[in-house]
Write a protein that holds these residues in place. Sequence first.
Motif, PDB file in Angstrom:
ATOM      1  N   THR A 130       0.834  -1.208   0.000  1.00 53.40           N
ATOM      2  CA  THR A 130       0.000   0.000   0.000  1.00 53.40           C
ATOM      3  C   THR A 130       0.865   1.252   0.000  1.00 53.40           C
ATOM      4  O   THR A 130       0.613   2.209  -0.753  1.00 53.40           O
ATOM      5  CB  THR A 130      -0.929   0.014   1.224  1.00 53.40           C
ATOM      6  N   GLN A 131       1.887   1.296   0.829  1.00 45.57           N
ATOM      7  CA  GLN A 131       2.789   2.445   0.871  1.00 45.57           C
ATOM      8  C   GLN A 131       3.534   2.613  -0.449  1.00 45.57           C
ATOM      9  O   GLN A 131       3.723   3.732  -0.921  1.00 45.57           O
ATOM     10  CB  GLN A 131       3.787   2.280   2.015  1.00 45.57           C
ATOM     11  N   THR A 132       3.946   1.492  -1.024  1.00 41.11           N
ATOM     12  CA  THR A 132       4.650   1.537  -2.309  1.00 41.11           C
ATOM     13  C   THR A 132       3.796   2.186  -3.383  1.00 41.11           C
ATOM     14  O   THR A 132       4.250   3.075  -4.105  1.00 41.11           O
ATOM     15  CB  THR A 132       5.049   0.111  -2.744  1.00 41.11           C
ATOM     16  N   MET A 133       2.557   1.738  -3.476  1.00 39.74           N
ATOM     17  CA  MET A 133       1.674   2.273  -4.512  1.00 39.74           C
ATOM     18  C   MET A 133       1.300   3.723  -4.230  1.00 39.74           C
ATOM     19  O   MET A 133       1.315   4.566  -5.140  1.00 39.74           O
ATOM     20  CB  MET A 133       0.408   1.401  -4.602  1.00 39.74           C
ATOM     21  N   ARG A 134       0.958   4.040  -2.995  1.00 38.18           N
ATOM     22  CA  ARG A 134       0.456   5.376  -2.671  1.00 38.18           C
ATOM     23  C   ARG A 134       1.553   6.431  -2.688  1.00 38.18           C
ATOM     24  O   ARG A 134       1.328   7.543  -3.179  1.00 38.18           O
ATOM     25  CB  ARG A 134      -0.215   5.352  -1.288  1.00 38.18           C
ATOM     26  N   ARG A 135       2.745   6.107  -2.207  1.00 34.97           N
ATOM     27  CA  ARG A 135       3.785   7.116  -2.029  1.00 34.97           C
ATOM     28  C   ARG A 135       4.820   7.153  -3.148  1.00 34.97           C
ATOM     29  O   ARG A 135       5.427   8.198  -3.388  1.00 34.97           O
ATOM     30  CB  ARG A 135       4.484   6.894  -0.691  1.00 34.97           C
ATOM     31  N   ILE A 136       5.017   6.045  -3.837  1.00 34.08           N
ATOM     32  CA  ILE A 136       6.099   5.982  -4.820  1.00 34.08           C
ATOM     33  C   ILE A 136       5.590   5.778  -6.245  1.00 34.08           C
ATOM     34  O   ILE A 136       5.875   6.575  -7.146  1.00 34.08           O
ATOM     35  CB  ILE A 136       7.094   4.845  -4.475  1.00 34.08           C
ATOM     36  N   ILE A 137       4.831   4.721  -6.456  1.00 31.18           N
ATOM     37  CA  ILE A 137       4.471   4.317  -7.811  1.00 31.18           C
ATOM     38  C   ILE A 137       3.360   5.169  -8.416  1.00 31.18           C
ATOM     39  O   ILE A 137       3.502   5.706  -9.520  1.00 31.18           O
ATOM     40  CB  ILE A 137       4.075   2.820  -7.842  1.00 31.18           C
ATOM     41  N   PHE A 138       2.251   5.312  -7.685  1.00 27.17           N
ATOM     42  CA  PHE A 138       1.107   5.998  -8.274  1.00 27.17           C
ATOM     43  C   PHE A 138       1.384   7.469  -8.605  1.00 27.17           C
ATOM     44  O   PHE A 138       0.945   7.941  -9.653  1.00 27.17           O
ATOM     45  CB  PHE A 138      -0.128   5.891  -7.371  1.00 27.17           C
ATOM     46  N   PRO A 139       2.102   8.228  -7.749  1.00 24.94           N
ATOM     47  CA  PRO A 139       2.400   9.617  -8.141  1.00 24.94           C
ATOM     48  C   PRO A 139       3.159   9.708  -9.466  1.00 24.94           C
ATOM     49  O   PRO A 139       2.923  10.630 -10.261  1.00 24.94           O
ATOM     50  CB  PRO A 139       3.251  10.124  -6.970  1.00 24.94           C
ATOM     51  N   GLN A 140       4.081   8.777  -9.710  1.00 23.43           N
ATOM     52  CA  GLN A 140       4.810   8.786 -10.975  1.00 23.43           C
ATOM     53  C   GLN A 140       3.900   8.358 -12.132  1.00 23.43           C
ATOM     54  O   GLN A 140       3.958   8.942 -13.223  1.00 23.43           O
ATOM     55  CB  GLN A 140       6.015   7.850 -10.893  1.00 23.43           C
ATOM     56  N   ALA A 141       3.074   7.356 -11.885  1.00 23.39           N
ATOM     57  CA  ALA A 141       2.142   6.904 -12.920  1.00 23.39           C
ATOM     58  C   ALA A 141       1.111   7.984 -13.236  1.00 23.39           C
ATOM     59  O   ALA A 141       0.707   8.147 -14.399  1.00 23.39           O
ATOM     60  CB  ALA A 141       1.443   5.623 -12.468  1.00 23.39           C
ATOM     61  N   TRP A 142       0.696   8.730 -12.232  1.00 21.93           N
ATOM     62  CA  TRP A 142      -0.294   9.796 -12.417  1.00 21.93           C
ATOM     63  C   TRP A 142       0.219  10.835 -13.407  1.00 21.93           C
ATOM     64  O   TRP A 142      -0.515  11.273 -14.300  1.00 21.93           O
ATOM     65  CB  TRP A 142      -0.616  10.428 -11.076  1.00 21.93           C
ATOM     66  N   ALA A 143       1.477  11.238 -13.276  1.00 23.88           N
ATOM     67  CA  ALA A 143       2.049  12.216 -14.207  1.00 23.88           C
ATOM     68  C   ALA A 143       2.088  11.659 -15.626  1.00 23.88           C
ATOM     69  O   ALA A 143       1.924  12.407 -16.602  1.00 23.88           O
ATOM     70  CB  ALA A 143       3.453  12.612 -13.755  1.00 23.88           C
ATOM     71  N   LEU A 144       2.270  10.351 -15.756  1.00 28.89           N
ATOM     72  CA  LEU A 144       2.329   9.728 -17.074  1.00 28.89           C
ATOM     73  C   LEU A 144       0.949   9.608 -17.721  1.00 28.89           C
ATOM     74  O   LEU A 144       0.818   9.699 -18.950  1.00 28.89           O
ATOM     75  CB  LEU A 144       2.948   8.327 -16.969  1.00 28.89           C
ATOM     76  N   MET A 145      -0.073   9.393 -16.902  1.00 29.71           N
ATOM     77  CA  MET A 145      -1.398   9.119 -17.462  1.00 29.71           C
ATOM     78  C   MET A 145      -2.220  10.363 -17.788  1.00 29.71           C
ATOM     79  O   MET A 145      -3.208  10.264 -18.534  1.00 29.71           O
ATOM     80  CB  MET A 145      -2.191   8.204 -16.518  1.00 29.71           C
ATOM     81  N   ILE A 146      -1.831  11.524 -17.277  1.00 29.52           N
ATOM     82  CA  ILE A 146      -2.658  12.722 -17.476  1.00 29.52           C
ATOM     83  C   ILE A 146      -2.882  13.063 -18.950  1.00 29.52           C
ATOM     84  O   ILE A 146      -4.013  13.375 -19.341  1.00 29.52           O
ATOM     85  CB  ILE A 146      -2.069  13.921 -16.704  1.00 29.52           C
ATOM     86  N   PRO A 147      -1.859  13.042 -19.835  1.00 30.58           N
ATOM     87  CA  PRO A 147      -2.129  13.370 -21.241  1.00 30.58           C
ATOM     88  C   PRO A 147      -3.189  12.470 -21.875  1.00 30.58           C
ATOM     89  O   PRO A 147      -4.066  12.957 -22.607  1.00 30.58           O
ATOM     90  CB  PRO A 147      -0.758  13.187 -21.915  1.00 30.58           C
TER      91      PRO A 147
END
Length: 244
Positions: A130-147
């Motif tokens: 949960t910490q991995t996804m919430r704090r590390i992975i998802f923020p980086q993925a979020w920047a990638l998925m916005i376009p």
Amino acid sequence: MESNFEALAEAAPRILDGLWITLQLTLGGALLAIVIAVVLGLGARVHNIVVRGLCRTVIEFFRGTSLVVQLFFLFFVLPQFGLELPAMVCGILGLGLNYGAYAAEVVRGSINAVPAGQWEATTALSLSKTQTMRRIIFPQAWALMIPSLTNYLIHMLKGTAIVSFITLSDLTFHTEQLRVQTDTFFAYGVSLVIYFVVAYILTLLMNGLEVRAKHRLGRGEPLREALSVKAPNTTVAAEGGRSA
């Protein structure tokens, strides 16, 4: 031509009402779609085959069936089973489920695109899943998925045009009413401009969201600087003048 503008002035309150319906459908559908996309996108990656299979089934079902048929089912078929929903709720549900299924693939692909080293670093730090996804992975993925999500948001805005089939008087519906009073070129020309302006504003907002997401990752300037009008570099200009 003068009579066309007079008809437009008379129809303006109705067109604004239709625009408001369109905006409610777009924003409500977008909020529902992002929730569905995150849930299905994450669920499609889990190791549990039942959960993963269920998420894949939902994604493929809503991607593989027509949005018009989905709206008709929600509005005309569900009441036969005793569940009658307001037209606005049906519109938001239909748009959210349909576009959420498409966006789920964006979420899944963006998470998979995060470099493997980031995953390995979280293991070294002994972070939970949960910490991995919430704090590390998802923020980086979020920047990638916005376009990609921006594209789906604009598609959703245009997709709201079909809600007139379920008795909602949106912008397209009132455009057709204006056409009866004026002519096809004028009425749909006005609608074209309105859709373009709204789509452009939504694109600018999503671009700002992308800038902010990247800045939080240390990959770009803050949003305030991105929006500011930068003065020319006078020092460089002066040195260039002296050397000349």
